[in-house]
Enzyme design. Structure first.
Site, PDB file in Angstrom:
ATOM      1  N   SER A  45       0.168  14.780   7.110  1.00  0.00           N
ATOM      2  CA  SER A  45      -1.233  15.043   6.813  1.00  0.00           C
ATOM      3  C   SER A  45      -1.806  16.048   7.823  1.00  0.00           C
ATOM      4  O   SER A  45      -1.210  17.079   8.074  1.00  0.00           O
ATOM      5  CB  SER A  45      -2.007  13.728   6.807  1.00  0.00           C
ATOM      6  OG  SER A  45      -3.255  13.871   6.194  1.00  0.00           O
ATOM      7  N   ASP A 207      -0.788  13.251   0.015  1.00  0.00           N
ATOM      8  CA  ASP A 207      -0.737  12.914   1.434  1.00  0.00           C
ATOM      9  C   ASP A 207       0.547  12.181   1.805  1.00  0.00           C
ATOM     10  O   ASP A 207       0.925  11.199   1.162  1.00  0.00           O
ATOM     11  CB  ASP A 207      -1.947  12.059   1.805  1.00  0.00           C
ATOM     12  CG  ASP A 207      -2.190  12.018   3.286  1.00  0.00           C
ATOM     13  OD1 ASP A 207      -1.355  11.416   4.000  1.00  0.00           O
ATOM     14  OD2 ASP A 207      -3.189  12.591   3.754  1.00  0.00           O
TER      15      ASP A 207
END
Length: 375
Positions: A45, A207
Site C-alpha cells: 500500500s 490494496d
C-alpha cells in the site's frame, strides 16, 4: 550482513508519513554518500510507495530520505485524490451513472474517491529506471510490492530483483517477477471501496493488505536473514466492555481498516518469533537439516494513538471531504481511525514524521545493534 537485511513497510494511507521519520533517524548514522543499509525492500500500500522511492535512491540513503521527507512535508490531499467540491461531485455523479448501467456497458472501477491525482504524482516523482540500475550496481538486491488479486482472491507479490532470486508459489500467494511501474503502486494502495482497483495484465488488483496472509513471506523468499519492520499500528484508547449503543458506521469502518493493515502483520511477527524460539531449543547441527532458519527482527511502531493525533488536524481536511464523510458519522471527535488514513495534509504528515523520528530515537540502541552501527 547488509545484503541479507530487509526493510518491510506496511500500509496505512497517510499514516505512512511516520515511516519517513523512522528512516530519518536511521540515516543520520551513515555518511552522506552511503547506500541504503538494507538491500531488500518490501512494501504494501502506501508503504510500497515509500519503499519504491527509497529503492530508486538506493545508492545514496541521505538523498532518498531527504526527498521523501520533502514530499510528505509538502503534501496536500488533492495530490492523492480529488478533494474539491467540483471534483467529488463529478466523481460521485460518474459512480451513480455506472450503478444504473449494465456491466458490459461500463467496466470502470467503482470507488468513493478518484485517485487519478496520485497517478500523476507517482509518474512525476518516481523514476522506475533507477531500480534496474541500482540492482545492476549492487546497491539494491530486490524490491517487492504486495497486491491483492480480485480475480483469484490471492496475494500477489510483484518483484524486481537480481537474477539469482526465483519466483515462488505457495497456497493463496505467489511471487511474480516483473518490471515495476506506477500501476503496481496504484494497485497496492487501492484501499477497497475508497480507491478504484487497477487492471494489470488480465487481472484486477487492489490494496496488498486485503489478501495478505504472510507479510513476512516476501522478504524471506527474497533472501532476508534480518528484517526491520516499520508497522503503522498505533495504540488505541480502551473501549468499555459494555457499550451503551451500537457502534457507529464510522467506528466499524475504522476497525475494518485497522484489521486490514495491521492484524496479519502482527500475527506473522508472532509466528516468526515462535519459530525462532523453537529453533533455539534444537541443537545447531540438527537445525542445519531443517528447511527453517532463525530470522532476526526489529519492529518500530507508533507510541501514540494516530487517530487522536489526526483529530488534532481534522480542520486541515478539505471541506468537501469532511462534508462527504459527515453522513458516515465522521467528525473531529469521532471514535474512528478513518481520518488518520485519509488526511494527506502537510501539518498532520509533518507531525507523523516527527513522531516516527522520536520513536526511532527511543530505540536507537536496538537500531545500532540491528544494523551493526559502531558507537
Amino acid at each position: 550482513m547488509p545484503d541479507k537485511t530487509a526493510l518491510v513497510l506496511g500500509g496505512g494511507g497517510a499514516r505512512a508519513a511516520y515511516q519517513v521519520g523512522v528512516l530519518k533517524a536511521i540515516v543520520q548514522f551513515y555518511p552522506r554518500n552511503h547506500g541504503i543499509p538494507f538491500k531488500i525492500i518490501c512494501g504494501t500500500s502506501a508503504g510500497a510507495i515509500n519503499g519504491t522511492s527509497i529503492a530508486t535512491h538506493a545508492s545514496c540513503f541521505h538523498l532518498g530520505v531527504r526527498k521523501l521527507e520533502w514530499v510528505w512535508r509538502n503534501f496536500h490531499t488533492s495530490k492523492v485524490y480529488s478533494s474539491s467540491a467540483a471534483g467529488i461531485l463529478a466523481h460521485l455523479s460518474k459512480m451513480l451513472l455506472m450503478s444504473i448501467q449494465e456491466d458490459r456497458v461500463n467496466t470502470n472501477a467503482g470507488s468513493l474517491f478518484n485517485s487519478e491525482p496520485l497517478r500523476v504524482q507517482l509518474n512525476q516523482l518516481i523514476n522506475f529506471i533507477r531500480i534496474d540500475r541500482n540492482i545492476a550496481s549492487g546497491a539494491l538486491n530486490a524490491l517487492s510490492i504486495d497486491t491483492s488479486c480480485y480475480n483469484t482472491s490471492r496475494s500477489i507479490t510483484f518483484f524486481q530483483a537480481s537474477r539469482d532470486i526465483k519466483e515462488w508459489h505457495r497456497d493463496r500467494r505467489r511471487g511474480e517477477r516483473t518490471q515495476l511501474n506506477t500501476e503496481h503502486l496504484l494497485a497496492s494502495s487501492a484501499i477497497p471501496l475508497i480507491f478504484p482497483s487497477i487492471k494489470l495484465n488480465q487481472g484486477y488488483y487492489g490494496d496488498g493488505s486485503v489478501h495478505q496472509l504472510a507479510p513476512l513471506s516476501s522478504p524471506i523468499h527474497l533472501g532476508a536473514k534480518k528484517i526491520m519492520v516499520i508497522n503503522l499500528e498505533s495504540p488505541h484508547k480502551q473501549m468499555p466492555q459494555e457499550l451503551e449503543h451500537h457502534p457507529k458506521t464510522a467506528t466499524i469502518t475504522g476497525h475494518l481498516l485497522d484489521t486490514i493493515f495491521s492484524d496479519t502483520l502482527n500475527s506473522d511477527l508472532e509466528r516468526l518469533e515462535r519459530v525462532n524460539n523453537t529453533l533455539s531449543l534444537i541443537p545447531k547441527e540438527d537445525c542445519e537439516k531443517l528447511p527453517l532458519t532463525n530470522i532476526e527482527t526489529l519492529v518500530i511502531k507508533p507510541s501514540e494513538d494516530l487517530s487522536q493525533l489526526a483529530s488534532q488536524y481534522y480542520h486541515e481536511m478539505p471541506f468537501a471531504v469532511k462534508s462527504m464523510l459527515r453522513p458516515l458519522g465522521i467528525k473531529q471527535q469521532t471514535d474512528s481511525s478513518i481520518v488518520s488514513y485519509l488526511l494527506f495534509e502537510k501539518a498532520y504528515c509533518s507531525a507523523l514524521i516527527d513522531l516516527g523520528y522520536q520513536d526511532a530515537m527511543c530505540q536507537i540502541d536496538e537500531i545500532r545493534d540491528f544494523f551493526e552501527i559502531d558507537n
